[in-house]
Design an enzyme around this catalytic site. Structure first.
Site, short mmCIF file in Angstrom:
data_model
loop_
_atom_site.label_atom_id
_atom_site.label_comp_id
_atom_site.label_asym_id
_atom_site.label_seq_id
_atom_site.Cartn_x
_atom_site.Cartn_y
_atom_site.Cartn_z
N ARG A 15 0.74 -1.13 -0.29
CA ARG A 15 0.13 0.17 0.16
C ARG A 15 0.90 1.18 -0.27
O ARG A 15 2.29 1.26 0.27
CB ARG A 15 -0.85 -0.24 1.41
CG ARG A 15 -1.74 -1.21 1.33
CD ARG A 15 -2.47 -0.93 2.69
NE ARG A 15 -2.55 -1.59 3.59
CZ ARG A 15 -1.98 -1.74 5.21
NH1 ARG A 15 -3.68 -1.11 5.48
NH2 ARG A 15 -2.24 -1.79 5.35
N LYS A 75 2.13 2.21 6.86
CA LYS A 75 2.30 1.90 8.14
C LYS A 75 3.47 2.10 9.21
O LYS A 75 3.95 3.18 8.86
CB LYS A 75 3.23 -0.07 7.34
CG LYS A 75 2.63 -1.35 7.07
CD LYS A 75 1.49 -1.20 7.65
CE LYS A 75 1.41 -2.40 8.40
NZ LYS A 75 1.07 -3.58 10.03
N TYR A 94 -0.27 4.86 10.79
CA TYR A 94 -0.62 3.52 11.59
C TYR A 94 0.94 3.34 12.91
O TYR A 94 1.71 2.99 11.82
CB TYR A 94 -1.21 2.27 11.12
CG TYR A 94 -2.76 2.60 10.55
CD1 TYR A 94 -3.20 2.28 11.21
CD2 TYR A 94 -2.33 1.69 9.43
CE1 TYR A 94 -4.51 2.27 10.48
CE2 TYR A 94 -3.27 1.85 8.53
CZ TYR A 94 -4.99 1.60 9.45
OH TYR A 94 -5.92 1.52 8.32
N HIS A 96 0.64 1.98 15.94
CA HIS A 96 0.71 0.32 16.74
C HIS A 96 1.35 0.63 18.13
O HIS A 96 2.10 -0.07 18.47
CB HIS A 96 0.19 -0.45 16.25
CG HIS A 96 -0.73 -0.58 15.40
ND1 HIS A 96 -2.51 -0.29 15.60
CD2 HIS A 96 -1.13 -0.80 14.16
CE1 HIS A 96 -2.99 -0.06 14.76
NE2 HIS A 96 -2.43 -0.53 13.68
N GLU A 118 -5.13 5.02 13.75
CA GLU A 118 -5.77 3.73 14.77
C GLU A 118 -6.19 4.57 15.48
O GLU A 118 -7.25 3.85 16.47
CB GLU A 118 -4.86 2.69 15.16
CG GLU A 118 -3.88 2.75 16.25
CD GLU A 118 -2.28 3.32 15.75
OE1 GLU A 118 -2.31 3.54 14.13
OE2 GLU A 118 -1.24 3.54 15.88
N SER A 220 -25.29 -13.93 20.51
CA SER A 220 -23.89 -15.00 20.65
C SER A 220 -24.14 -15.71 22.01
O SER A 220 -24.13 -14.94 22.82
CB SER A 220 -22.96 -14.33 19.78
OG SER A 220 -22.36 -15.14 20.74
N ASP A 270 -6.04 -11.24 14.33
CA ASP A 270 -5.11 -10.16 14.67
C ASP A 270 -5.17 -9.58 15.95
O ASP A 270 -4.39 -8.95 16.79
CB ASP A 270 -4.66 -8.44 13.63
CG ASP A 270 -6.40 -8.09 13.64
OD1 ASP A 270 -7.14 -8.75 14.34
OD2 ASP A 270 -6.33 -6.69 13.59
N ARG A 279 -3.22 -19.74 14.58
CA ARG A 279 -2.82 -18.80 14.27
C ARG A 279 -2.38 -18.64 13.41
O ARG A 279 -2.79 -18.06 11.74
CB ARG A 279 -1.96 -19.90 15.32
CG ARG A 279 -1.33 -21.52 13.73
CD ARG A 279 0.00 -21.65 14.25
NE ARG A 279 -0.44 -23.28 13.36
CZ ARG A 279 -0.14 -23.25 12.48
NH1 ARG A 279 0.29 -22.81 11.02
NH2 ARG A 279 -0.62 -24.53 11.52
N ASN A 300 -3.11 -9.80 7.97
CA ASN A 300 -2.91 -8.73 7.28
C ASN A 300 -3.90 -8.77 5.98
O ASN A 300 -3.22 -8.60 4.52
CB ASN A 300 -1.58 -7.46 6.97
CG ASN A 300 -0.37 -8.78 6.45
OD1 ASN A 300 -1.21 -10.18 5.52
ND2 ASN A 300 -0.07 -7.99 5.47
N1 LIG Z 1 -6.97 -9.53 9.83
C1 LIG Z 1 -7.33 -8.86 9.36
O1 LIG Z 1 -6.32 -8.67 8.52
C2 LIG Z 1 -7.73 -7.73 9.77
C3 LIG Z 1 -8.72 -6.70 9.27
C4 LIG Z 1 -9.41 -5.42 9.42
C5 LIG Z 1 -10.05 -5.83 10.71
N2 LIG Z 1 -9.85 -7.39 11.56
C6 LIG Z 1 -10.15 -7.52 12.98
O2 LIG Z 1 -11.40 -8.50 12.76
C7 LIG Z 1 -11.85 -7.88 14.21
C8 LIG Z 1 -13.67 -7.53 14.38
O3 LIG Z 1 -13.33 -5.83 13.61
P1 LIG Z 1 -14.69 -4.66 13.23
O4 LIG Z 1 -13.95 -3.77 12.81
O5 LIG Z 1 -15.32 -6.19 12.68
O6 LIG Z 1 -14.49 -4.75 15.07
P2 LIG Z 1 -15.97 -3.89 15.24
O7 LIG Z 1 -16.00 -3.75 16.71
O8 LIG Z 1 -17.12 -3.01 14.17
O9 LIG Z 1 -16.69 -5.11 15.30
C9 LIG Z 1 -16.86 -6.20 16.50
C10 LIG Z 1 -18.90 -6.77 17.10
O10 LIG Z 1 -17.67 -8.19 18.10
C11 LIG Z 1 -19.24 -8.63 18.85
N3 LIG Z 1 -18.72 -9.37 19.74
C12 LIG Z 1 -17.88 -9.03 21.23
N4 LIG Z 1 -18.16 -9.84 21.53
C13 LIG Z 1 -18.90 -11.34 20.53
C14 LIG Z 1 -19.15 -12.52 20.77
N5 LIG Z 1 -19.04 -12.58 22.57
N6 LIG Z 1 -19.88 -12.89 20.47
C15 LIG Z 1 -20.33 -12.16 19.23
N7 LIG Z 1 -19.70 -10.91 18.86
C16 LIG Z 1 -18.95 -10.77 19.41
C17 LIG Z 1 -19.40 -6.88 18.80
O11 LIG Z 1 -20.77 -6.65 19.46
C18 LIG Z 1 -19.32 -6.16 17.85
O12 LIG Z 1 -20.32 -5.54 16.83
C19 LIG Z 1 -11.39 -6.89 14.49
O13 LIG Z 1 -10.03 -7.58 16.15
C20 LIG Z 1 -10.17 -6.45 13.78
O14 LIG Z 1 -8.63 -6.36 14.38
C21 LIG Z 1 -8.98 -7.84 11.19
#
Ligand SMILES: NC(=O)c1ccc[n+]([C@@H]2O[C@H](COP(=O)([O-])OP(=O)(O)OC[C@H]3O[C@@H](n4cnc5c(N)ncnc54)[C@H](O)[C@@H]3O)[C@@H](O)[C@H]2O)c1
Length: 366
Positions: A15, A75, A94, A96, A118, A220, A270, A279, A300
């Site tokens: 990016r 980054k 970003y 962190h 962030e 949930s 993450d 993992r 990522n």
């Molecule tokens: N892997 C990647 O490349 C990547 C990229 C972007 C975001 N992410 C990650 O994805 C995750 C979600 O991000 P987001 O922006 O959607 O967050 P968000 O805060 O918009 O949504 C999270 C949701 O999880 C819900 N939640 C909490 N506890 C719960 C449970 N026990 N059961 C069901 N739902 C529950 C919350 O109520 C909320 O609605 C974060 O950890 C973020 O860092 C990862």
């Protein structure tokens, strides 16, 4: 102001912090933009695109840092970049910080102005510069999940949309936040049956209002999760507890209740993941198998689609870049409270207290 856009040198980062459209807006506002040669290539933006928009191309990263009042990137700076950052220079990216004491110390020593994407925060608590990456990851989760459901890559051999006479695949989405809603929308668009779970009733009501009837909401809890994992083909992990490790909603013992070839895409990897057997993996080697269940846990995900990710990110960063350039960081951060929350380290002082807390240091509040 002189704004510099260096090429990202962190491993596998394609990016770039600004598109030609951003350059065009800055130049229109009488600013100067220096772009490092090749900075945008990974995202499909070439030197001539930036030049046409009004930028000057510089050969080296050293020149970009040395000649700019503000650096706009993606980054966190890596060790090779620490010494390039100038006293009083604005670095908007970003960071962190809480995950790297070395970076934090280096930025304190640099006496620069570190504004972290962030922690820019809107009044309602949402994080506008993180949202687009969650949107990308949520949509991509279904694309990846659909691919890994194919038999040659050890999936169940299910086509998510089904065909006439064959029921569609079933997608279970954990979390109805940004990732979850985007994933549900993509899955529903393919014709899959979607079950989406959250503990927040407001989120579930919202999903119920906006989604088609083949997207079903449920609360949930462990009972519902144990019930649904037996019958769903693709499971998306999109839960987040702000600032904490994701809860393990799927434990190892549950894998044996899933059908062989079930695919888990744990986007929350993450934050530690919401599956006990998660993992982190990379785009080079994205999946592994535990108890016949395919796990996709790339930390990522947006990195695989740098064009979309760069444009999505810069769409939301550019208004702040313009404010910083037009009025300087002090006025911009005073007038725009959301941007003000992005201030992390100012001329050697930590002003974002969570960073100091992470290392058990005393914060100096501005
Ligand atoms: N892997 C990647 O490349 C990547 C990229 C972007 C975001 N992410 C990650 O994805 C995750 C979600 O991000 P987001 O922006 O959607 O967050 P968000 O805060 O918009 O949504 C999270 C949701 O999880 C819900 N939640 C909490 N506890 C719960 C449970 N026990 N059961 C069901 N739902 C529950 C919350 O109520 C909320 O609605 C974060 O950890 C973020 O860092 C990862």
């Amino acid at each position: 102001m002189i704004v510099g856009v260096p090429k990202e040198i962190k491993n596998n980062e394609s990016r770039v912090g600004m598109t030609p459209a951003g350059v065009f807006e800055l130049v229109k506002n009488n600013h100067t933009v220096y772009v490092q040669s090749g900075a945008g290539e990974g995202s499909g933006f070439f030197n001539h695109d930036y030049q046409r928009a009004g930028a000057t191309i510089l050969d080296t990263i050293g020149q970009v840092y040395a000649m700019s009042d503000m650096i706009v990137k993606v980054k966190e700076p890596i060790a090779e970049e620490y010494a390039l950052i100038q006293k009083g220079q604005i670095v908007f990216t970003y960071f962190h910080f809480a995950s790297s004491e070395a970076l934090t110390k280096a930025m304190i020593e640099s006496k620069s102005i570190c504004i972290a994407y962030e922690t820019v925060e809107d009044e309602d608590g949402t994080l506008p510069l993180l949202t687009p990456m969650s949107e990308v990851a949520g949509r991509m989760a279904i694309q990846q999940g659909a691919k890994y459901l194919e038999k040659p890559v050890k999936g169940r051999g299910v086509l998510l949309g089904g065909v006439p006479g064959v029921a569609p695949g079933r997608v279970l989405v954990l979390g109805a936040g940004v990732v979850g809603i985007q994933a549900a929308k993509m899955a529903a668009g393919l014709g899959a049956h979607v079950t989406i779970l959250d503990v927040n009733m407001k989120r579930l009501r919202h999903v119920n209002d906006i989604m088609p009837p083949h997207v079903v909401t449920e609360f949930s809890n462990e009972f519902n999760i144990r019930k649904h994992i037996k019958t769903h083909d693709l499971i998306i992990g999109g839960v987040l507890l702000k600032g904490a490790k994701a809860p393990n909603l799927i434990t190892k013992d549950m894998l044996k209740d899933m059908r062989p070839g079930t695919v888990i895409v744990d986007v929350a990897v993450d934050q530690g993941g919401c599956v006990e057997t998660t993992r982190p993996t990379t785009h080079e080697n994205p999946t592994y198998i535990v108890d016949d269940v395919v796990h996709y846990c790339v930390a990522n995900m947006p990195g695989a689609v740098p064009y979309t990710s760069t444009v999505a990110l810069t769409n939301v960063t550019l208004p702040y870049v313009l404010k910083l350039a037009n009025t300087g960081w002090r006025t911009a951060c005073k007038l725009d409270k959301s941007l003000g929350k992005g201030l992390n380290i100012v001329e050697g002082d930590i002003v974002y207290k969570e960073i100091a807390k992470a290392f058990q240091w005393e914060p100096v509040l501005a």
